[in-house]
Design a protein around this motif. Sequence first.
Motif, mmCIF file in Angstrom:
data_model
loop_
_atom_site.group_PDB
_atom_site.id
_atom_site.type_symbol
_atom_site.label_atom_id
_atom_site.label_comp_id
_atom_site.label_asym_id
_atom_site.label_seq_id
_atom_site.Cartn_x
_atom_site.Cartn_y
_atom_site.Cartn_z
ATOM 1 N N CYS A 79 0.870 -1.184 0.000
ATOM 2 C CA CYS A 79 0.000 0.000 0.000
ATOM 3 C C CYS A 79 0.907 1.233 0.000
ATOM 4 O O CYS A 79 1.746 1.395 0.890
ATOM 5 C CB CYS A 79 -0.904 -0.008 1.222
ATOM 6 N N THR A 80 0.718 2.127 -0.979
ATOM 7 C CA THR A 80 1.544 3.321 -1.126
ATOM 8 C C THR A 80 0.675 4.555 -0.967
ATOM 9 O O THR A 80 -0.376 4.666 -1.631
ATOM 10 C CB THR A 80 2.244 3.355 -2.495
ATOM 11 N N VAL A 81 1.107 5.501 -0.114
ATOM 12 C CA VAL A 81 0.400 6.763 0.120
ATOM 13 C C VAL A 81 1.365 7.889 -0.230
ATOM 14 O O VAL A 81 2.470 7.951 0.309
ATOM 15 C CB VAL A 81 -0.084 6.878 1.567
ATOM 16 N N THR A 82 0.921 8.831 -1.087
ATOM 17 C CA THR A 82 1.764 9.950 -1.528
ATOM 18 C C THR A 82 1.102 11.248 -1.144
ATOM 19 O O THR A 82 -0.096 11.453 -1.397
ATOM 20 C CB THR A 82 1.978 9.910 -3.047
ATOM 21 N N ALA A 83 1.893 12.197 -0.530
ATOM 22 C CA ALA A 83 1.424 13.543 -0.173
ATOM 23 C C ALA A 83 2.531 14.528 -0.534
ATOM 24 O O ALA A 83 3.493 14.717 0.235
ATOM 25 C CB ALA A 83 1.083 13.619 1.305
ATOM 26 N N GLY A 84 2.417 15.163 -1.696
ATOM 27 C CA GLY A 84 3.462 16.071 -2.162
ATOM 28 C C GLY A 84 4.730 15.293 -2.469
ATOM 29 O O GLY A 84 4.767 14.393 -3.300
ATOM 30 N N THR A 85 5.814 15.682 -1.745
ATOM 31 C CA THR A 85 7.085 15.004 -1.957
ATOM 32 C C THR A 85 7.287 13.831 -1.029
ATOM 33 O O THR A 85 8.310 13.148 -1.103
ATOM 34 C CB THR A 85 8.243 15.999 -1.750
ATOM 35 N N PHE A 86 6.289 13.624 -0.152
ATOM 36 C CA PHE A 86 6.401 12.525 0.799
ATOM 37 C C PHE A 86 5.696 11.279 0.253
ATOM 38 O O PHE A 86 4.639 11.368 -0.387
ATOM 39 C CB PHE A 86 5.792 12.909 2.151
ATOM 40 N N GLU A 87 6.257 10.135 0.526
ATOM 41 C CA GLU A 87 5.703 8.877 0.083
ATOM 42 C C GLU A 87 5.887 7.837 1.185
ATOM 43 O O GLU A 87 6.982 7.673 1.717
ATOM 44 C CB GLU A 87 6.393 8.415 -1.194
ATOM 45 N N VAL A 88 4.798 7.139 1.481
ATOM 46 C CA VAL A 88 4.823 6.127 2.526
ATOM 47 C C VAL A 88 4.338 4.814 1.937
ATOM 48 O O VAL A 88 3.325 4.777 1.242
ATOM 49 C CB VAL A 88 3.948 6.529 3.732
ATOM 50 N N LYS A 89 5.073 3.729 2.226
ATOM 51 C CA LYS A 89 4.712 2.417 1.738
ATOM 52 C C LYS A 89 4.553 1.460 2.892
ATOM 53 O O LYS A 89 5.260 1.556 3.887
ATOM 54 C CB LYS A 89 5.773 1.885 0.772
ATOM 55 N N LYS A 90 3.621 0.551 2.726
ATOM 56 C CA LYS A 90 3.382 -0.468 3.746
ATOM 57 C C LYS A 90 3.135 -1.794 3.047
ATOM 58 O O LYS A 90 2.262 -1.902 2.184
ATOM 59 C CB LYS A 90 2.178 -0.098 4.629
ATOM 60 N N ALA A 91 3.891 -2.794 3.393
ATOM 61 C CA ALA A 91 3.768 -4.111 2.764
ATOM 62 C C ALA A 91 3.019 -5.051 3.699
ATOM 63 O O ALA A 91 3.229 -5.058 4.926
ATOM 64 C CB ALA A 91 5.156 -4.668 2.434
ATOM 65 N N LEU A 92 2.117 -5.837 3.102
ATOM 66 C CA LEU A 92 1.321 -6.814 3.851
ATOM 67 C C LEU A 92 1.466 -8.177 3.188
ATOM 68 O O LEU A 92 1.496 -8.290 1.960
ATOM 69 C CB LEU A 92 -0.150 -6.413 3.897
ATOM 70 N N GLU A 93 1.535 -9.199 3.999
ATOM 71 C CA GLU A 93 1.663 -10.553 3.510
ATOM 72 C C GLU A 93 0.314 -11.276 3.642
ATOM 73 O O GLU A 93 -0.293 -11.287 4.712
ATOM 74 C CB GLU A 93 2.727 -11.290 4.311
ATOM 75 N N LEU A 94 -0.144 -11.849 2.561
ATOM 76 C CA LEU A 94 -1.403 -12.595 2.557
ATOM 77 C C LEU A 94 -1.114 -14.044 2.207
ATOM 78 O O LEU A 94 -0.469 -14.328 1.186
ATOM 79 C CB LEU A 94 -2.396 -12.022 1.544
ATOM 80 N N GLN A 95 -1.583 -14.930 3.044
ATOM 81 C CA GLN A 95 -1.414 -16.353 2.804
ATOM 82 C C GLN A 95 -2.784 -17.027 2.901
ATOM 83 O O GLN A 95 -3.435 -16.948 3.940
ATOM 84 C CB GLN A 95 -0.435 -16.953 3.809
#
Length: 204
Positions: A13-29
Amino acid sequence: TAVESQDSGTYVCTVTAGTFEVKKALELQVEDAAPAPPSVAISPPYHQVSEAGNVMFDCQASGSPTPEVSWARAGGFPLGRRSRVQGSQLVLEFVQMEDEGEYVCTAANSEGMEEGRAQLYVERQQDRNARPETRPRPYTEEPIPGINTGNSYPEDLYPRRYPEEDNIPPPPTYRPPVQYPEERNVEEAPQYPIPEQGYRNPSP
């Protein structure tokens, strides 16, 4: 939606606000579900409709793997020309009396087969062109001229009154004859006895 084993993996999941970018990875099994035979439930289990109406039955089937659903009439007979299947639903349009009966939903997978049954009741529609039931009219509703006028039926059927009787003049009245004085002194004629006639032998 229902997930399957091939949906297993890492999701980002990637969230972008201007020059800032935040990513979060999730594992699904996703683990494979245990195999299960089909289970069937029909909604509604029965339906009552008038002729020329429409009906829908829904066959809700569950199991693993996902079962395949089919519809037929009881006894293995095929569906009529006014019936169509949409997924798990059975739709009947402009139903007639011959469509009445039992319908069978069959769900099958590699683990087995299950059937569910629905009942359709068709109510006959009254013919709009049929002549309404007629009943004899009461005698007092519209009296026939000159017959039983002014009387009810049958208590005082007799005597009958006729309209022309209302115009009949009353009978004439006569004065008693006038007796003149000279008539009062007239002697009555003498009364003579009538001789009795005896038996007469005609032989000499």
